[in-house]
Write an enzyme that holds these catalytic residues in place. Structure first.
Site, PDB file in Angstrom:
ATOM      1  N   GLY A  87       0.809  -1.222   0.000  1.00 46.41           N
ATOM      2  CA  GLY A  87       0.000   0.000   0.000  1.00 46.41           C
ATOM      3  C   GLY A  87       0.839   1.267   0.000  1.00 46.41           C
ATOM      4  O   GLY A  87       2.070   1.238  -0.076  1.00 46.41           O
ATOM      5  N   ARG A 104     -12.629   2.045   3.095  1.00 46.40           N
ATOM      6  CA  ARG A 104     -14.042   2.401   3.038  1.00 46.40           C
ATOM      7  C   ARG A 104     -14.440   2.590   1.580  1.00 46.40           C
ATOM      8  O   ARG A 104     -13.935   3.471   0.895  1.00 46.40           O
ATOM      9  CB  ARG A 104     -14.282   3.691   3.822  1.00 46.40           C
ATOM     10  CG  ARG A 104     -15.746   4.020   3.914  1.00 46.40           C
ATOM     11  CD  ARG A 104     -16.001   5.051   4.993  1.00 46.40           C
ATOM     12  NE  ARG A 104     -17.406   5.047   5.331  1.00 46.40           N
ATOM     13  CZ  ARG A 104     -17.880   5.473   6.476  1.00 46.40           C
ATOM     14  NH1 ARG A 104     -17.068   5.926   7.390  1.00 46.40           N
ATOM     15  NH2 ARG A 104     -19.173   5.468   6.723  1.00 46.40           N
ATOM     16  N   ASN A 144     -12.854  -4.797   9.246  1.00 45.36           N
ATOM     17  CA  ASN A 144     -11.520  -4.645   9.825  1.00 45.36           C
ATOM     18  C   ASN A 144     -11.368  -5.449  11.108  1.00 45.36           C
ATOM     19  O   ASN A 144     -10.299  -5.994  11.371  1.00 45.36           O
ATOM     20  CB  ASN A 144     -11.183  -3.168  10.007  1.00 45.36           C
ATOM     21  CG  ASN A 144     -10.776  -2.555   8.680  1.00 45.36           C
ATOM     22  OD1 ASN A 144      -9.715  -2.862   8.158  1.00 45.36           O
ATOM     23  ND2 ASN A 144     -11.645  -1.755   8.104  1.00 45.36           N
ATOM     24  N   ASP A 164      -1.832  13.093  14.278  1.00 41.60           N
ATOM     25  CA  ASP A 164      -2.681  14.163  14.797  1.00 41.60           C
ATOM     26  C   ASP A 164      -1.854  15.109  15.670  1.00 41.60           C
ATOM     27  O   ASP A 164      -2.020  16.322  15.627  1.00 41.60           O
ATOM     28  CB  ASP A 164      -3.828  13.556  15.616  1.00 41.60           C
ATOM     29  CG  ASP A 164      -4.567  12.496  14.829  1.00 41.60           C
ATOM     30  OD1 ASP A 164      -5.227  12.854  13.842  1.00 41.60           O
ATOM     31  OD2 ASP A 164      -4.451  11.298  15.162  1.00 41.60           O
ATOM     32  N   HIS A 210      -8.611   8.252  17.198  1.00 41.41           N
ATOM     33  CA  HIS A 210      -8.090   8.841  15.959  1.00 41.41           C
ATOM     34  C   HIS A 210      -9.274   8.998  15.002  1.00 41.41           C
ATOM     35  O   HIS A 210      -9.504   8.171  14.125  1.00 41.41           O
ATOM     36  CB  HIS A 210      -7.008   7.947  15.342  1.00 41.41           C
ATOM     37  CG  HIS A 210      -6.653   8.355  13.945  1.00 41.41           C
ATOM     38  ND1 HIS A 210      -5.995   9.528  13.668  1.00 41.41           N
ATOM     39  CD2 HIS A 210      -6.906   7.780  12.754  1.00 41.41           C
ATOM     40  CE1 HIS A 210      -5.856   9.638  12.361  1.00 41.41           C
ATOM     41  NE2 HIS A 210      -6.396   8.595  11.780  1.00 41.41           N
TER      42      HIS A 210
HETATM   43  P1  NAI Z   1      -3.667   1.487   0.994  1.00 41.65           P
HETATM   44  O1  NAI Z   1      -5.064   1.134   0.617  1.00 41.65           O
HETATM   45  O2  NAI Z   1      -2.767   2.121  -0.016  1.00 41.65           O
HETATM   46  O3  NAI Z   1      -2.916   0.188   1.544  1.00 41.65           O
HETATM   47  C1  NAI Z   1      -3.530  -0.751   2.351  1.00 41.65           C
HETATM   48  C2  NAI Z   1      -2.939  -2.101   1.992  1.00 41.65           C
HETATM   49  O4  NAI Z   1      -3.466  -3.064   2.918  1.00 41.65           O
HETATM   50  C3  NAI Z   1      -3.323  -2.588   0.589  1.00 41.65           C
HETATM   51  O5  NAI Z   1      -2.149  -2.970  -0.115  1.00 41.65           O
HETATM   52  C4  NAI Z   1      -4.213  -3.798   0.872  1.00 41.65           C
HETATM   53  O6  NAI Z   1      -4.087  -4.825  -0.119  1.00 41.65           O
HETATM   54  C5  NAI Z   1      -3.652  -4.263   2.215  1.00 41.65           C
HETATM   55  N1  NAI Z   1      -4.532  -5.173   2.968  1.00 41.65           N
HETATM   56  C6  NAI Z   1      -5.879  -5.232   2.995  1.00 41.65           C
HETATM   57  N2  NAI Z   1      -6.303  -6.243   3.774  1.00 41.65           N
HETATM   58  C7  NAI Z   1      -5.188  -6.827   4.276  1.00 41.65           C
HETATM   59  C8  NAI Z   1      -4.965  -7.928   5.129  1.00 41.65           C
HETATM   60  N3  NAI Z   1      -5.985  -8.632   5.631  1.00 41.65           N
HETATM   61  N4  NAI Z   1      -3.690  -8.258   5.441  1.00 41.65           N
HETATM   62  C9  NAI Z   1      -2.659  -7.563   4.935  1.00 41.65           C
HETATM   63  N5  NAI Z   1      -2.804  -6.524   4.094  1.00 41.65           N
HETATM   64  C10 NAI Z   1      -4.054  -6.142   3.773  1.00 41.65           C
HETATM   65  O7  NAI Z   1      -3.811   2.418   2.293  1.00 41.65           O
HETATM   66  P2  NAI Z   1      -2.739   3.398   2.937  1.00 41.65           P
HETATM   67  O8  NAI Z   1      -2.900   4.763   2.374  1.00 41.65           O
HETATM   68  O9  NAI Z   1      -1.400   2.758   2.912  1.00 41.65           O
HETATM   69  O10 NAI Z   1      -3.287   3.450   4.438  1.00 41.65           O
HETATM   70  C11 NAI Z   1      -3.211   2.308   5.266  1.00 41.65           C
HETATM   71  C12 NAI Z   1      -4.169   2.450   6.428  1.00 41.65           C
HETATM   72  O11 NAI Z   1      -3.759   3.498   7.306  1.00 41.65           O
HETATM   73  C13 NAI Z   1      -5.608   2.778   6.050  1.00 41.65           C
HETATM   74  O12 NAI Z   1      -6.476   1.989   6.867  1.00 41.65           O
HETATM   75  C14 NAI Z   1      -5.748   4.236   6.428  1.00 41.65           C
HETATM   76  O13 NAI Z   1      -7.085   4.577   6.725  1.00 41.65           O
HETATM   77  C15 NAI Z   1      -4.888   4.293   7.655  1.00 41.65           C
HETATM   78  N6  NAI Z   1      -4.379   5.622   8.037  1.00 41.65           N
HETATM   79  C16 NAI Z   1      -4.244   5.872   9.389  1.00 41.65           C
HETATM   80  C17 NAI Z   1      -3.712   7.051   9.844  1.00 41.65           C
HETATM   81  C18 NAI Z   1      -3.554   7.305  11.312  1.00 41.65           C
HETATM   82  O14 NAI Z   1      -3.125   8.403  11.664  1.00 41.65           O
HETATM   83  N7  NAI Z   1      -3.846   6.377  12.206  1.00 41.65           N
HETATM   84  C19 NAI Z   1      -3.301   8.104   8.898  1.00 41.65           C
HETATM   85  C20 NAI Z   1      -3.442   7.743   7.509  1.00 41.65           C
HETATM   86  C21 NAI Z   1      -3.976   6.535   7.121  1.00 41.65           C
END
Ligand code: NAI
Length: 318
Positions: free
Chosen positions: A14, A91, A104, A158, A186
Protein backbone atom coordinates in the site's frame (compact mmCIF):
# COMPACT_ATOMS: atom_id res chain seq x y z
CA UNK A 1 22.26 -1.92 21.66
CA UNK A 2 20.37 -4.32 19.45
CA UNK A 3 22.32 -5.76 16.51
CA UNK A 4 19.29 -6.68 14.42
CA UNK A 5 15.52 -6.44 14.56
CA UNK A 6 12.84 -8.34 12.67
CA UNK A 7 10.07 -6.00 11.53
CA UNK A 8 6.84 -6.97 9.78
CA UNK A 9 4.84 -4.43 7.79
CA UNK A 10 1.26 -5.38 6.89
CA UNK A 11 -0.44 -3.67 3.96
CA UNK A 12 3.07 -3.66 2.55
CA UNK A 13 1.99 -3.08 -1.05
CA UNK A 14 0.00 0.00 0.00
CA UNK A 15 0.75 3.69 -0.04
CA UNK A 16 1.94 4.35 3.52
CA UNK A 17 4.22 1.31 3.37
CA UNK A 18 5.80 2.73 0.22
CA UNK A 19 6.80 5.86 2.16
CA UNK A 20 7.58 4.13 5.45
CA UNK A 21 9.87 1.31 4.26
CA UNK A 22 12.56 3.75 3.01
CA UNK A 23 12.54 5.54 6.39
CA UNK A 24 12.95 2.23 8.19
CA UNK A 25 15.72 0.86 5.98
CA UNK A 26 17.72 4.08 5.84
CA UNK A 27 18.15 4.01 9.62
CA UNK A 28 15.74 6.83 10.48
CA UNK A 29 13.74 4.72 12.92
CA UNK A 30 16.24 2.51 14.76
CA UNK A 31 19.56 4.02 13.74
CA UNK A 32 22.30 1.67 12.57
CA UNK A 33 20.44 -1.56 13.35
CA UNK A 34 20.13 -4.32 10.77
CA UNK A 35 16.49 -4.94 9.76
CA UNK A 36 15.06 -8.30 8.75
CA UNK A 37 11.91 -7.42 6.86
CA UNK A 38 8.59 -9.29 6.60
CA UNK A 39 6.12 -7.88 4.09
CA UNK A 40 2.49 -9.01 4.36
CA UNK A 41 -0.36 -8.20 2.01
CA UNK A 42 -3.35 -10.02 0.49
CA UNK A 43 -2.74 -12.67 -2.24
CA UNK A 44 -3.79 -10.43 -5.13
CA UNK A 45 -1.01 -7.99 -4.23
CA UNK A 46 1.68 -10.67 -4.58
CA UNK A 47 3.13 -9.25 -7.79
CA UNK A 48 3.03 -5.70 -6.46
CA UNK A 49 4.92 -6.90 -3.36
CA UNK A 50 7.58 -8.42 -5.62
CA UNK A 51 7.98 -4.97 -7.17
CA UNK A 52 8.45 -3.44 -3.71
CA UNK A 53 11.16 -6.01 -2.96
CA UNK A 54 12.92 -5.16 -6.25
CA UNK A 55 12.97 -1.49 -5.27
CA UNK A 56 14.32 -2.33 -1.82
CA UNK A 57 17.11 -4.36 -3.47
CA UNK A 58 17.80 -1.51 -5.85
CA UNK A 59 18.33 0.89 -2.93
CA UNK A 60 21.29 -1.26 -1.80
CA UNK A 61 20.62 -0.33 1.81
CA UNK A 62 23.52 -1.42 4.03
CA UNK A 63 21.05 -2.12 6.85
CA UNK A 64 18.85 -4.66 5.05
CA UNK A 65 18.91 -8.23 6.37
CA UNK A 66 16.72 -10.97 4.94
CA UNK A 67 13.32 -10.28 3.35
CA UNK A 68 10.24 -12.51 3.31
CA UNK A 69 6.92 -11.72 1.63
CA UNK A 70 3.54 -13.40 1.73
CA UNK A 71 -0.10 -13.33 2.75
CA UNK A 72 -0.08 -15.65 5.75
CA UNK A 73 0.36 -13.85 9.09
CA UNK A 74 1.19 -17.16 10.79
CA UNK A 75 4.32 -17.39 8.67
CA UNK A 76 5.34 -13.77 8.70
CA UNK A 77 4.68 -12.87 12.36
CA UNK A 78 7.12 -15.54 13.60
CA UNK A 79 10.19 -14.08 15.40
CA UNK A 80 9.08 -10.49 14.82
CA UNK A 81 10.20 -7.84 17.29
CA UNK A 82 7.84 -5.24 15.86
CA UNK A 83 4.77 -5.36 13.63
CA UNK A 84 3.46 -2.25 11.88
CA UNK A 85 -0.18 -2.81 10.92
CA UNK A 86 -0.90 -0.70 7.84
CA UNK A 87 -3.14 -3.26 6.11
CA UNK A 88 -6.86 -2.88 6.29
CA UNK A 89 -10.09 -2.84 4.35
CA UNK A 90 -10.74 0.58 2.78
CA UNK A 91 -14.04 2.40 3.04
CA UNK A 92 -15.81 1.85 -0.28
CA UNK A 93 -18.52 4.18 -1.63
CA UNK A 94 -21.85 3.44 0.01
CA UNK A 95 -20.33 1.34 2.76
CA UNK A 96 -21.67 1.88 6.27
CA UNK A 97 -19.39 2.58 9.20
CA UNK A 98 -20.62 -0.59 10.87
CA UNK A 99 -19.59 -2.69 7.85
CA UNK A 100 -16.18 -1.05 7.76
CA UNK A 101 -15.65 -1.69 11.46
CA UNK A 102 -16.65 -5.31 11.17
CA UNK A 103 -14.58 -6.00 8.05
CA UNK A 104 -11.52 -4.64 9.83
CA UNK A 105 -12.39 -6.34 13.11
CA UNK A 106 -12.32 -9.64 11.20
CA UNK A 107 -8.87 -8.89 9.81
CA UNK A 108 -7.52 -7.94 13.25
CA UNK A 109 -9.14 -10.96 14.87
CA UNK A 110 -7.36 -13.25 12.41
CA UNK A 111 -4.06 -11.42 12.87
CA UNK A 112 -4.49 -11.44 16.67
CA UNK A 113 -5.00 -15.20 16.57
CA UNK A 114 -1.88 -15.58 14.44
CA UNK A 115 0.10 -13.48 16.94
CA UNK A 116 -1.18 -15.62 19.79
CA UNK A 117 -0.07 -18.76 17.96
CA UNK A 118 3.33 -17.80 16.57
CA UNK A 119 4.27 -14.37 17.96
CA UNK A 120 7.13 -13.63 20.33
CA UNK A 121 5.85 -12.73 23.76
CA UNK A 122 7.68 -9.41 23.71
CA UNK A 123 6.62 -8.35 20.20
CA UNK A 124 5.59 -4.67 19.92
CA UNK A 125 2.60 -3.63 17.80
CA UNK A 126 1.68 -0.34 16.13
CA UNK A 127 -1.76 -0.23 14.53
CA UNK A 128 -2.23 2.43 11.86
CA UNK A 129 -5.05 0.98 9.73
CA UNK A 130 -8.40 2.58 10.49
CA UNK A 131 -10.36 2.50 12.70
CA UNK A 132 -6.93 2.36 14.37
CA UNK A 133 -7.94 2.41 18.06
CA UNK A 134 -10.59 -0.26 17.74
CA UNK A 135 -8.46 -2.44 15.44
CA UNK A 136 -5.74 -2.28 18.10
CA UNK A 137 -8.20 -3.27 20.83
CA UNK A 138 -9.41 -6.27 18.80
CA UNK A 139 -5.84 -7.36 18.05
CA UNK A 140 -4.97 -7.33 21.76
CA UNK A 141 -8.09 -9.30 22.67
CA UNK A 142 -6.97 -12.24 20.53
CA UNK A 143 -3.29 -12.13 21.48
CA UNK A 144 -3.64 -12.42 25.24
CA UNK A 145 -0.18 -13.86 25.85
CA UNK A 146 1.36 -10.54 24.81
CA UNK A 147 1.48 -7.83 27.51
CA UNK A 148 -1.17 -5.17 26.97
CA UNK A 149 1.44 -2.36 27.05
CA UNK A 150 2.88 -3.76 23.82
CA UNK A 151 -0.19 -2.70 21.81
CA UNK A 152 -0.31 0.88 20.53
CA UNK A 153 -2.12 2.76 17.79
CA UNK A 154 -1.01 5.81 15.86
CA UNK A 155 -2.21 9.26 16.95
CA UNK A 156 1.17 10.87 16.38
CA UNK A 157 0.06 12.21 13.01
CA UNK A 158 -2.68 14.16 14.80
CA UNK A 159 -0.14 15.36 17.35
CA UNK A 160 2.31 16.47 14.65
CA UNK A 161 -0.52 18.28 12.86
CA UNK A 162 -1.45 20.06 16.10
CA UNK A 163 2.15 21.18 16.72
CA UNK A 164 2.41 22.50 13.18
CA UNK A 165 -0.83 24.48 13.38
CA UNK A 166 0.05 26.02 16.76
CA UNK A 167 3.52 26.97 15.52
CA UNK A 168 2.02 28.62 12.44
CA UNK A 169 -0.67 30.43 14.45
CA UNK A 170 1.73 31.77 17.09
CA UNK A 171 4.52 32.27 14.58
CA UNK A 172 6.95 30.41 16.86
CA UNK A 173 9.50 27.69 16.05
CA UNK A 174 8.23 24.13 16.44
CA UNK A 175 10.91 23.25 18.98
CA UNK A 176 9.71 25.99 21.34
CA UNK A 177 6.44 24.04 21.86
CA UNK A 178 5.82 21.21 24.32
CA UNK A 179 3.05 19.02 25.66
CA UNK A 180 0.29 19.42 23.08
CA UNK A 181 -1.80 16.30 23.67
CA UNK A 182 -4.18 14.24 21.54
CA UNK A 183 -6.84 12.55 23.64
CA UNK A 184 -9.09 9.68 22.61
CA UNK A 185 -9.96 8.27 19.23
CA UNK A 186 -8.09 8.84 15.96
CA UNK A 187 -11.26 10.27 14.42
CA UNK A 188 -13.20 13.51 14.28
CA UNK A 189 -14.06 13.18 18.00
CA UNK A 190 -10.39 13.31 19.05
CA UNK A 191 -9.52 16.13 21.42
CA UNK A 192 -6.33 18.00 20.51
CA UNK A 193 -5.55 19.89 23.72
CA UNK A 194 -3.31 22.86 24.50
CA UNK A 195 -4.37 22.93 28.15
CA UNK A 196 -0.97 21.67 29.36
CA UNK A 197 1.08 22.93 26.45
CA UNK A 198 3.77 25.58 26.64
CA UNK A 199 5.56 27.85 24.22
CA UNK A 200 9.06 28.85 25.37
CA UNK A 201 8.10 27.42 28.77
CA UNK A 202 4.94 29.55 29.16
CA UNK A 203 1.33 28.45 28.83
CA UNK A 204 -0.61 30.18 26.08
CA UNK A 205 -4.03 30.62 24.51
CA UNK A 206 -4.98 30.56 20.86
CA UNK A 207 -7.05 33.29 19.19
CA UNK A 208 -9.71 30.72 18.30
CA UNK A 209 -9.42 27.41 20.16
CA UNK A 210 -12.62 26.00 18.64
CA UNK A 211 -11.26 26.51 15.15
CA UNK A 212 -7.94 24.86 16.09
CA UNK A 213 -9.66 21.78 17.51
CA UNK A 214 -11.89 21.37 14.48
CA UNK A 215 -8.99 21.91 12.06
CA UNK A 216 -7.01 19.04 13.63
CA UNK A 217 -10.04 16.78 13.89
CA UNK A 218 -10.76 17.28 10.17
CA UNK A 219 -7.22 17.63 8.84
CA UNK A 220 -7.32 14.21 7.18
CA UNK A 221 -10.36 15.25 5.13
CA UNK A 222 -8.75 18.60 4.30
CA UNK A 223 -5.71 16.82 2.82
CA UNK A 224 -7.92 14.29 1.03
CA UNK A 225 -9.99 17.03 -0.63
CA UNK A 226 -6.94 18.98 -1.77
CA UNK A 227 -4.83 16.05 -2.94
CA UNK A 228 -7.57 13.71 -4.09
CA UNK A 229 -5.78 11.13 -1.95
CA UNK A 230 -5.36 10.49 1.75
CA UNK A 231 -2.36 11.52 3.87
CA UNK A 232 0.56 9.29 2.99
CA UNK A 233 4.06 10.60 3.64
CA UNK A 234 2.93 12.59 6.67
CA UNK A 235 1.41 9.35 8.00
CA UNK A 236 4.62 7.39 7.30
CA UNK A 237 6.62 10.15 8.98
CA UNK A 238 4.38 9.91 12.06
CA UNK A 239 4.82 6.12 12.19
CA UNK A 240 8.58 6.75 12.17
CA UNK A 241 8.27 9.31 15.01
CA UNK A 242 5.99 7.01 17.05
CA UNK A 243 8.32 4.01 16.88
CA UNK A 244 11.54 5.99 17.24
CA UNK A 245 10.40 7.79 20.42
CA UNK A 246 8.77 4.68 21.89
CA UNK A 247 12.01 2.74 21.32
CA UNK A 248 14.53 5.40 22.37
CA UNK A 249 12.50 7.23 25.01
CA UNK A 250 11.86 10.94 25.11
CA UNK A 251 12.08 12.95 28.31
CA UNK A 252 11.54 16.50 27.08
CA UNK A 253 7.85 16.36 26.14
CA UNK A 254 4.64 14.38 26.46
CA UNK A 255 3.80 12.25 23.45
CA UNK A 256 0.49 10.88 22.23
CA UNK A 257 -0.01 7.21 21.42
CA UNK A 258 -3.17 5.18 21.61
CA UNK A 259 -2.68 2.62 24.40
CA UNK A 260 -4.95 0.28 26.33
CA UNK A 261 -6.55 2.19 29.18
CA UNK A 262 -6.37 1.05 32.79
CA UNK A 263 -9.12 3.53 33.66
CA UNK A 264 -6.93 6.67 33.74
CA UNK A 265 -9.01 9.90 33.75
CA UNK A 266 -12.17 7.84 34.24
CA UNK A 267 -11.96 6.30 30.76
CA UNK A 268 -13.41 2.79 30.48
CA UNK A 269 -10.66 0.28 31.14
CA UNK A 270 -9.62 -1.75 28.10
CA UNK A 271 -10.41 0.88 25.45
CA UNK A 272 -7.53 1.88 23.21
CA UNK A 273 -7.32 5.58 24.06
CA UNK A 274 -4.80 8.25 23.10
CA UNK A 275 -3.29 9.70 26.30
CA UNK A 276 -0.39 11.90 27.37
CA UNK A 277 2.49 9.44 27.43
CA UNK A 278 6.02 9.60 28.72
CA UNK A 279 8.31 7.31 26.73
CA UNK A 280 11.03 5.91 28.97
CA UNK A 281 13.24 4.04 26.47
CA UNK A 282 13.54 0.38 25.47
CA UNK A 283 9.86 0.42 24.42
CA UNK A 284 8.74 1.30 27.96
CA UNK A 285 6.25 4.06 28.66
CA UNK A 286 3.94 5.39 31.32
CA UNK A 287 0.57 7.05 30.99
CA UNK A 288 0.76 10.44 32.70
CA UNK A 289 -2.32 10.14 34.86
CA UNK A 290 -2.24 13.17 37.13
CA UNK A 291 -2.89 16.20 34.91
CA UNK A 292 -5.58 18.61 36.08
CA UNK A 293 -8.39 18.82 33.52
CA UNK A 294 -10.82 21.69 33.03
CA UNK A 295 -14.53 20.94 32.71
CA UNK A 296 -14.21 21.74 29.00
CA UNK A 297 -11.54 19.04 28.63
CA UNK A 298 -13.47 16.51 30.69
CA UNK A 299 -16.44 16.98 28.40
CA UNK A 300 -14.29 16.48 25.30
CA UNK A 301 -12.83 13.27 26.75
CA UNK A 302 -16.34 11.94 27.38
CA UNK A 303 -17.40 12.51 23.75
CA UNK A 304 -14.47 10.62 22.27
CA UNK A 305 -14.72 7.86 24.92
CA UNK A 306 -18.39 7.34 24.03
CA UNK A 307 -17.50 6.94 20.37
CA UNK A 308 -14.88 4.34 21.27
CA UNK A 309 -17.36 2.41 23.43
CA UNK A 310 -19.77 2.39 20.50
CA UNK A 311 -17.05 1.21 18.07
CA UNK A 312 -16.08 -1.53 20.49
CA UNK A 313 -19.69 -2.72 20.59
CA UNK A 314 -19.93 -2.82 16.78
CA UNK A 315 -16.58 -4.59 16.41
CA UNK A 316 -17.49 -7.16 19.04
CA UNK A 317 -20.63 -8.14 17.15
CA UNK A 318 -18.53 -9.88 14.44
P1 NAI B 1 -3.67 1.49 0.99
O1 NAI B 1 -5.06 1.13 0.62
O2 NAI B 1 -2.77 2.12 -0.02
O3 NAI B 1 -2.92 0.19 1.54
C1 NAI B 1 -3.53 -0.75 2.35
C2 NAI B 1 -2.94 -2.10 1.99
O4 NAI B 1 -3.47 -3.06 2.92
C3 NAI B 1 -3.32 -2.59 0.59
O5 NAI B 1 -2.15 -2.97 -0.12
C4 NAI B 1 -4.21 -3.80 0.87
O6 NAI B 1 -4.09 -4.82 -0.12
C5 NAI B 1 -3.65 -4.26 2.22
N1 NAI B 1 -4.53 -5.17 2.97
C6 NAI B 1 -5.88 -5.23 2.99
N2 NAI B 1 -6.30 -6.24 3.77
C7 NAI B 1 -5.19 -6.83 4.28
C8 NAI B 1 -4.96 -7.93 5.13
N3 NAI B 1 -5.98 -8.63 5.63
N4 NAI B 1 -3.69 -8.26 5.44
C9 NAI B 1 -2.66 -7.56 4.93
N5 NAI B 1 -2.80 -6.52 4.09
C10 NAI B 1 -4.05 -6.14 3.77
O7 NAI B 1 -3.81 2.42 2.29
P2 NAI B 1 -2.74 3.40 2.94
O8 NAI B 1 -2.90 4.76 2.37
O9 NAI B 1 -1.40 2.76 2.91
O10 NAI B 1 -3.29 3.45 4.44
C11 NAI B 1 -3.21 2.31 5.27
C12 NAI B 1 -4.17 2.45 6.43
O11 NAI B 1 -3.76 3.50 7.31
C13 NAI B 1 -5.61 2.78 6.05
O12 NAI B 1 -6.48 1.99 6.87
C14 NAI B 1 -5.75 4.24 6.43
O13 NAI B 1 -7.09 4.58 6.72
C15 NAI B 1 -4.89 4.29 7.66
N6 NAI B 1 -4.38 5.62 8.04
C16 NAI B 1 -4.24 5.87 9.39
C17 NAI B 1 -3.71 7.05 9.84
C18 NAI B 1 -3.55 7.30 11.31
O14 NAI B 1 -3.12 8.40 11.66
N7 NAI B 1 -3.85 6.38 12.21
C19 NAI B 1 -3.30 8.10 8.90
C20 NAI B 1 -3.44 7.74 7.51
C21 NAI B 1 -3.98 6.53 7.12
Amino acid sequence: VQQSLTVCVTGAAGQIAYSFIPLLLSGQVFGQVKINLRLLDIPKMETALKGVVMEIEDCAYPLIGDIQTGSNPKELFKNCDLIVFLGGFPRLPGMERKDLLQKNANIFKEQGEALQEVGKEDVKCVVVANPANTNCLILSRYATKIPRQNFTCLTRLDQNRAYAQVALTLNKPLNSLKNIIIWGNHSTTQYPSIEHATVEGQSFVLPDQGQFIERIQKRGAEVLNARGNSSVFSAANAVKDHIKDWYNGREDTLLSLGVLSNGEYGVQSGLCFSYPIRCLGAFKYEIVGNLQLSDFSKQKLKVTEEELIQEQGLAESI
